[in-house]
Design a protein around this motif. Structure first.
Motif, PDB file in Angstrom:
ATOM      1  N   GLN A  97       0.825  -1.215   0.000  1.00  0.00           N
ATOM      2  CA  GLN A  97       0.000   0.000   0.000  1.00  0.00           C
ATOM      3  C   GLN A  97       0.856   1.261   0.000  1.00  0.00           C
ATOM      4  N   LEU A  98       1.946   1.238   0.765  1.00  0.00           N
ATOM      5  CA  LEU A  98       2.804   2.423   0.867  1.00  0.00           C
ATOM      6  C   LEU A  98       3.603   2.690  -0.402  1.00  0.00           C
ATOM      7  N   LEU A  99       3.930   1.649  -1.163  1.00  0.00           N
ATOM      8  CA  LEU A  99       4.685   1.840  -2.410  1.00  0.00           C
ATOM      9  C   LEU A  99       3.838   2.458  -3.514  1.00  0.00           C
ATOM     10  N   SER A 100       2.536   2.222  -3.480  1.00  0.00           N
ATOM     11  CA  SER A 100       1.656   2.682  -4.557  1.00  0.00           C
ATOM     12  C   SER A 100       1.660   4.196  -4.689  1.00  0.00           C
ATOM     13  N   ASP A 101       1.858   4.662  -5.939  1.00  0.00           N
ATOM     14  CA  ASP A 101       1.845   6.107  -6.198  1.00  0.00           C
ATOM     15  C   ASP A 101       0.451   6.621  -6.555  1.00  0.00           C
ATOM     16  N   GLY A 102      -0.536   5.716  -6.591  1.00  0.00           N
ATOM     17  CA  GLY A 102      -1.907   6.117  -6.865  1.00  0.00           C
ATOM     18  C   GLY A 102      -2.261   6.255  -8.334  1.00  0.00           C
ATOM     19  N   THR A 103      -1.305   5.985  -9.248  1.00  0.00           N
ATOM     20  CA  THR A 103      -1.581   6.165 -10.677  1.00  0.00           C
ATOM     21  C   THR A 103      -1.742   4.842 -11.410  1.00  0.00           C
ATOM     22  N   GLY A 104      -1.661   3.722 -10.710  1.00  0.00           N
ATOM     23  CA  GLY A 104      -1.715   2.426 -11.363  1.00  0.00           C
ATOM     24  C   GLY A 104      -3.126   1.938 -11.632  1.00  0.00           C
ATOM     25  N   ASP A 105      -3.237   0.652 -11.848  1.00  0.00           N
ATOM     26  CA  ASP A 105      -4.506  -0.003 -12.133  1.00  0.00           C
ATOM     27  C   ASP A 105      -5.461   0.188 -10.950  1.00  0.00           C
ATOM     28  N   GLU A 106      -6.567   0.888 -11.194  1.00  0.00           N
ATOM     29  CA  GLU A 106      -7.490   1.233 -10.101  1.00  0.00           C
ATOM     30  C   GLU A 106      -8.143   0.009  -9.480  1.00  0.00           C
TER      31      GLU A 106
END
Length: 175
Positions: free
Chosen positions: A124-133
């Protein structure tokens, strides 16, 4: 997803071990149950189907993570040797991230197998929020045994930081 070109993103797979026995002589000695072996084999076949082929693998030294790797690699047909990392057994997300940052720069596709809650938080912390929703939503809904997240990352392992990787896929091995 494995590639040798520096122009394409690196791939990082953050995975929780498969289902293990509840009790053993010590926590570190808990082996996989049959369902866990089936989960790990399913996850290996899924990774193969989506084109993930790690060229570097970090595995917690616990029995259940080592067995997850062995079954996963066999199902996927991989022959890469895993580095056993004692530090991943009791690591928090930041310590696990520090282990990843030590991976050789030439590695293009990395698989990390560890334990919850660390791997779930790390994903969760690595996710930049722009990936596969859809994959991101599923990942944040929980990180059960044999859950794994595939990330794309454009930098060097030494520079990997929180919020710096895109979620490409999420899967839970079924057994």
């Amino acid at each position: 997803m494995h590639t040798d070109s520096a122009a394409t993103p690196r791939h990082l797979v953050v995975m929780r071990h498969a289902k293990a026995e509840q009790v053993a002589a010590s926590d570190v000695e808990r082996p996989l149950v049959e369902r866990g072996r089936a989960q790990a084999a399913d996850a290996g076949r899924w990774l193969l189907d989506v084109g993930v082929r790690p060229d570097h693998v970090l595995v917690s030294s616990a029995v259940r993570t080592r067995e997850t790797w062995e079954v996963l690699a066999r199902a996927a047909g991989w022959s890469v040797e895993a580095d056993l990392e004692t530090a991943l057994y009791a690591a928090g997300p930041e310590a696990a991230l520090d282990v990843v940052r030590q991976v050789p720069a030439e590695a293009r596709s990395l698989l990390v197998i560890g334990h919850n809650p660390t791997v779930g938080y790390l994903a969760q912390l690595l996710s930049d929020g722009t990936g596969d929703e859809a994959a991101t939503s599923e990942m944040t809904g929980g990180y059960p045994t044999c859950a794994l997240t595939v990330f794309e990352y454009d930098g060097e392992w030494a520079d990997l930081d929180l919020g710096s990787a895109r979620v490409a896929a999420f899967h839970v091995g079924r057994g």
